[in-house]
Design a protein around this motif. Structure first.
Motif, PDB file in Angstrom:
ATOM      1  N   ASN A  65      72.292  71.084  61.118  1.00 54.97           N
ATOM      2  CA  ASN A  65      72.062  72.241  62.432  1.00 54.97           C
ATOM      3  C   ASN A  65      71.238  71.319  63.217  1.00 54.97           C
ATOM      4  O   ASN A  65      70.623  72.447  64.374  1.00 54.97           O
ATOM      5  N   ALA A  66      70.179  70.719  62.792  1.00 55.65           N
ATOM      6  CA  ALA A  66      69.600  69.874  63.909  1.00 55.65           C
ATOM      7  C   ALA A  66      69.367  69.822  65.616  1.00 55.65           C
ATOM      8  O   ALA A  66      68.730  70.373  66.099  1.00 55.65           O
ATOM      9  N   LEU A  85      72.286  80.773  61.449  1.00 57.29           N
ATOM     10  CA  LEU A  85      71.814  79.909  60.454  1.00 57.29           C
ATOM     11  C   LEU A  85      71.042  79.956  59.250  1.00 57.29           C
ATOM     12  O   LEU A  85      71.524  79.833  58.250  1.00 57.29           O
ATOM     13  N   ILE A  86      69.877  80.441  59.503  1.00 52.63           N
ATOM     14  CA  ILE A  86      69.240  80.937  58.173  1.00 52.63           C
ATOM     15  C   ILE A  86      69.017  81.720  57.830  1.00 52.63           C
ATOM     16  O   ILE A  86      69.690  81.700  55.930  1.00 52.63           O
ATOM     17  N   ILE A 113      72.059  80.674  54.877  1.00 52.78           N
ATOM     18  CA  ILE A 113      71.826  80.006  53.662  1.00 52.78           C
ATOM     19  C   ILE A 113      71.568  81.357  52.286  1.00 52.78           C
ATOM     20  O   ILE A 113      71.739  80.579  51.124  1.00 52.78           O
ATOM     21  N   GLY A 114      70.569  82.109  52.877  1.00 56.66           N
ATOM     22  CA  GLY A 114      70.084  83.357  51.814  1.00 56.66           C
ATOM     23  C   GLY A 114      69.159  84.096  51.849  1.00 56.66           C
ATOM     24  O   GLY A 114      68.948  84.040  53.826  1.00 56.66           O
ATOM     25  N   GLN A 115      68.238  84.976  51.141  1.00 57.86           N
ATOM     26  CA  GLN A 115      67.367  85.487  51.898  1.00 57.86           C
ATOM     27  C   GLN A 115      65.862  84.786  52.141  1.00 57.86           C
ATOM     28  O   GLN A 115      65.529  84.164  51.066  1.00 57.86           O
ATOM     29  N   PHE A 116      65.722  85.608  52.760  1.00 60.86           N
ATOM     30  CA  PHE A 116      64.822  85.096  53.701  1.00 60.86           C
ATOM     31  C   PHE A 116      63.417  85.854  54.673  1.00 60.86           C
ATOM     32  O   PHE A 116      64.032  86.980  55.286  1.00 60.86           O
ATOM     33  N   TYR A 117      61.914  86.017  54.355  1.00 60.14           N
ATOM     34  CA  TYR A 117      61.901  86.920  55.213  1.00 60.14           C
ATOM     35  C   TYR A 117      61.549  86.056  56.414  1.00 60.14           C
ATOM     36  O   TYR A 117      60.440  85.958  56.815  1.00 60.14           O
ATOM     37  N   LEU A 118      61.684  86.706  57.524  1.00 58.42           N
ATOM     38  CA  LEU A 118      61.804  86.564  59.021  1.00 58.42           C
ATOM     39  C   LEU A 118      61.294  87.571  59.875  1.00 58.42           C
ATOM     40  O   LEU A 118      61.534  89.046  59.866  1.00 58.42           O
ATOM     41  N   GLU A 119      60.394  86.702  61.170  1.00 59.95           N
ATOM     42  CA  GLU A 119      59.616  87.839  61.787  1.00 59.95           C
ATOM     43  C   GLU A 119      59.916  87.203  63.489  1.00 59.95           C
ATOM     44  O   GLU A 119      60.096  86.164  63.301  1.00 59.95           O
ATOM     45  N   LYS A 120      60.571  88.514  64.038  1.00 61.92           N
ATOM     46  CA  LYS A 120      60.818  88.050  65.462  1.00 61.92           C
ATOM     47  C   LYS A 120      59.564  88.844  66.407  1.00 61.92           C
ATOM     48  O   LYS A 120      59.193  89.853  66.359  1.00 61.92           O
TER      49      LYS A 120
END
Length: 144
Positions: A44-45, A121-122, A125-132
């Motif tokens: 997805n670049a 998108l992220i 894929i699975g569980q990720f720790y995201l901060e915005k």
């Protein structure tokens, strides 16, 4: 054949990385999760204009270069990247504290990334720790 000096240097770098990692309470990314993430980011670049990263060893921020041409087994491996970053040299997955997807790519021309789309998108894929925040989207690899 690797020289003893090169091997000692590699061992010293590994010790520095391990020492830096030891200050974190939780490691959130395995190498296999990294490979899945990078594979998907490469696929997805065209939707991701800029990725920055911070290494665990220092406060320096680098840029990660991924494109549709980035290839597993050539540009990145099971445990890291060969080049493909603004700091040069090898970059192992375990030395990345976090990734940043900046909101604004070019202030002069007001070019932005779609952070909502990148987060979707992220998360697909699975569980990720995201901060915005106002600067961008941060994918946390180590929890303090």
């Amino acid at each position: 054949m690797r020289t003893k000096k090169a091997k000692r240097y590699d061992e010293q770098i590994d010790r520095e990385i391990e020492k830096a990692i030891s200050r974190f309470s939780q490691h959130l990314m395995s190498n296999s999760k990294w490979v899945r993430l990078v594979n998907y980011l490469v696929e997805n670049a065209d939707q991701i204009k800029k990725i920055e990263f911070k290494k665990v060893q220092n406060d320096q921020i680098g840029e990660l270069y991924l494109s549709n041409d980035t290839t597993f087994g050539f540009d990145y491996w099971q445990n890291g990247f060969e080049g493909n970053n603004s700091l040069g040299g090898w970059l192992t997955f375990k030395e990345i504290q976090y990734l940043i997807f900046p909101n604004i790519i070019d202030e002069d021309n007001n070019i932005k990334q779609d952070l909502e789309q990148i987060a979707e998108l992220i998360n697909s894929i699975g569980q990720f720790y995201l901060e915005k925040n106002e600067y961008g989207l941060k994918l946390i690899c180590y929890q303090e």
